[in-house]
Design an enzyme around this catalytic site. Structure first.
Site, PDB file in Angstrom:
ATOM      1  CG  ASP A   5      -2.133   1.010   1.282  1.00 23.63           C
ATOM      2  OD1 ASP A   5      -2.879   0.877   0.425  1.00 23.63           O
ATOM      3  OD2 ASP A   5      -1.759   1.889   1.792  1.00 23.63           O
ATOM      4  CD  GLU A  61      15.830 -12.249   5.306  1.00 26.82           C
ATOM      5  OE1 GLU A  61      14.856 -12.654   6.139  1.00 26.82           O
ATOM      6  OE2 GLU A  61      16.142 -11.140   5.454  1.00 26.82           O
TER       7      GLU A  61
HETATM    8  C1  GLC Z   1      -4.301   2.959  -0.831  1.00 30.11           C
HETATM    9  C2  GLC Z   1      -5.402   1.691  -0.969  1.00 30.11           C
HETATM   10  C3  GLC Z   1      -7.019   2.798  -0.618  1.00 30.11           C
HETATM   11  C4  GLC Z   1      -6.636   3.320   0.940  1.00 30.11           C
HETATM   12  C5  GLC Z   1      -5.219   4.248   1.094  1.00 30.11           C
HETATM   13  C6  GLC Z   1      -4.562   4.472   2.271  1.00 30.11           C
HETATM   14  O1  GLC Z   1      -4.443   3.838  -1.800  1.00 30.11           O
HETATM   15  O2  GLC Z   1      -5.621   1.538  -1.841  1.00 30.11           O
HETATM   16  O3  GLC Z   1      -7.824   1.909  -0.627  1.00 30.11           O
HETATM   17  O4  GLC Z   1      -7.544   3.941   1.207  1.00 30.11           O
HETATM   18  O5  GLC Z   1      -4.248   3.436   0.479  1.00 30.11           O
HETATM   19  O6  GLC Z   1      -4.125   3.036   2.987  1.00 30.11           O
END
Ligand code: GLC
Length: 533
Positions: free
Chosen positions: A194, A250
């Site tokens: 993310d 790893e």
């Molecule tokens: C990313 C995710 C989204 C989330 C954001 C914060 O863009 O895809 O759904 O709200 O990050 O974590």
């Protein structure tokens, strides 16, 4: 030489809250996914990516984690997560979890401790400053938030309840990399990462410069009159991609796919040097905003081949996800176009990533911002729909997260609850798995057939790609070559039928009933397509 599995796999994204509810509480769960694993295997995808199901207050539906090694009770238990890994593997498939490394929930014990005083053991685990600089958060507005306990501000790249961890603190980095190791040792095959490009920010917190750009785009996340020069895509984040890769290594060949907003040049930096020693894959989000023309896709393929050259790099072809419009809605509900789009997605060089429900042509369900559950939509609830609709922006992400449509029974077979967490799209009696299963020409069966072919033909799975020149207007064609094998893919982006002068005798796949091989020519229906040998 054969590519590593993660460069030739195919990914199916599951948003667990909306996939299948096994216990009748209106919310999808891990046992629900387990019930549908055979469906995904038969659909032909090798890898599943599951959006976060870890302990969380669910203020951003799991992208706000309060414990990285515990499961949110509404989704199940640790035993369910381990069973999901095992059952996926038993079917010869792979499973990728979603790792939110950049920030935790503000309800995480680490943050509670960190904010409690300036001199507790976790005081330096988040990003604290006496005075804010001018940086904006990604959804807009200052990302600095005041905590009276410390008389200081903390930084949040996304929403205020998602404070960013401080990766300049070695303890934080080590702890998070150990979380990654923990899941690898449980058998997870990789991670979707993310907002990976937000992990490091400028060490001296220089103010971001002014720009005239108001709206951020996928290629340029600057916006709201601010260039994101110092708050995103820092050199230390490129370096961290390499460190992350070392941790993956790893455990053998593990997949990492980064969420990065930025140009292809930036994306390449996250993939590492010439031998791809950074993240194994990074989404290419520019194509989420595709134009449905042969010219657009021809240009796209040329750019992608140049930006992510074979064999070291593999592009990810992604046309929708849990944050952006569904492709069928972009295509105004035209099923012929959806079939052609997926013919392309499943036959180009690289890794296709398909969001659940795309195989049915599920569409966005417009819902008022005022009653939205999505925290981004709530932030913009003062906006009239008109502006975002005109610009084709997804503000209310609830609209693309409605429950999976399994059959024509109440709640589309997603749940037995009287009320589901988000409403089911009213088109479910027509658009559902059970119905499309029985129709040999449905989008679902088209995708099954394409995946089957892709899995059987090494040239489609890992062959080089060469664009065919000199084709009639609105027609796109490319050759996929692997060792002595080669196949040709032809796609007609025109409403009108076309004849292509090309000698071939062996049709592997045709999209439309009228597509056929004639003497010395291939005939394609309007929006038809063919794969020939
Ligand atoms: C990313 C995710 C989204 C989330 C954001 C914060 O863009 O895809 O759904 O709200 O990050 O974590």
């Amino acid at each position: 030489m054969s590519l590593p599995w993660y460069q030739k796999t195919s990914i199916y994204q599951i948003y667990p809250r909306s996939f299948r509810d096994s216990n009748g509480d209106g919310i999808g769960d891990l046992q629900g996914i387990l019930q549908k694993l055979d469906y995904i295997r038969d659909l032909g995808f090798e890898t599943i990516w599951v959006s976060p199901f870890f302990a969380s207050p669910q203020a951003d539906f799991g992208y706000d984690i309060s414990d990285y090694t515990a499961i949110a009770p509404e989704y199940g238990s640790m035993a369910d997560a381990l069973q999901l890994i095992e059952e996926t593997h038993r079917r010869g498939m792979k499973i990728v979890f979603d790792m939110v490394m950049n920030h935790t929930s503000s309800e995480h014990a680490w943050f509670k401790e960190s904010r409690s005083s300036r001199d507790n053991p976790k005081a330096n685990w988040y990003i604290w400053r006496d005075k804010p600089n001018n940086w904006n958060s990604l959804p807009g507005g200052s990302g600095w938030h005041y905590a009276p306990e410390r008389s200081q501000y903390y930084w949040a790249s996304f929403l205020p309840f998602q404070p960013d961890l401080n990766y300049r603190n070695p303890e934080v980095k080590a702890t998070m990399l150990n979380v990654v190791r923990f899941w690898f040792s449980q058998g997870v095959d990789g991670f979707r990462l993310d907002i990976f490009n937000a992990i490091y920010k400028d060490e001296s917190f220089r103010d971001n410069p002014f720009t005239f750009q108001f709206l951020p785009t996928e290629e340029d996340p600057s916006g709201f009159f601010q260039e994101v020069k110092y708050s995103l895509n820092q050199p230390e984040s490129f370096e961290f991609a390499r460190e992350f890769r070392n941790v993956c290594d790893e455990f053998g060949a593990r997949l990492s796919v980064g969420e990065v907003s930025g140009s292809r040049t930036t994306i390449r930096k996250f993939l590492g040097g010439t031998q791809n020693d950074g993240l194994t894959l990074v989404f290419d989000f520019a194509m989420l905003n595709f134009d449905f023309t042969a010219d657009y896709f021809r240009r796209l393929l040329l750019d992608i081949e140049a930006a992510y050259p074979a064999p070291a790099f593999a592009p990810v072809y992604v046309f929708s996800n849990h944050d952006r419009r569904r492709s069928m809605s972009r295509l105004n509900g035209d099923i012929r176009k959806a079939k052609l789009l997926h013919l392309l997605q499943l036959t180009v060089r690289g890794v296709p990533c398909m969001y659940y429900g795309e195989e049915l042509g599920m569409t966005d369900l417009p819902q008022p911002f005022a009653s939205a559950l999505d925290p981004v939509a709530r932030k913009f609830k003062f906006l009239s729909r008109f502006v975002p609709d005109l610009l084709g922006l997804t503000i209310n992400r609830d609209e693309v997260r409605t429950p999976m449509q399994w059959d024509a029974t109440p709640n589309a077979g997603f749940s037995s609850a009287p009320k589901t967490w988000l409403p089911v799209n009213g088109n479910y009696p027509d658009v559902n798995v059970e119905r499309q299963d029985r129709d040999s020409r449905s989008l679902l069966n088209t995708i099954r057939a394409l995946n089957k072919l892709r899995n059987a033909e090494p040239s489609l799975r890992e062959g080089a790609l060469e664009i065919l020149d000199g084709l009639p207007a609105n027609l796109l064609g490319y050759v996929r070559k692997f060792q002595s094998e080669k196949v040709i893919v032809l796609l007609n982006f025109d409403e009108r039928e076309k004849d292509v002068r090309l000698a071939s005798s062996n049709c592997l796949f045709k999209l439309s009933p009228g597509d056929e091989i004639k003497t010395e020519a291939i005939h394609l229906d309007g929006f038809g397509g063919m794969i020939v040998k």
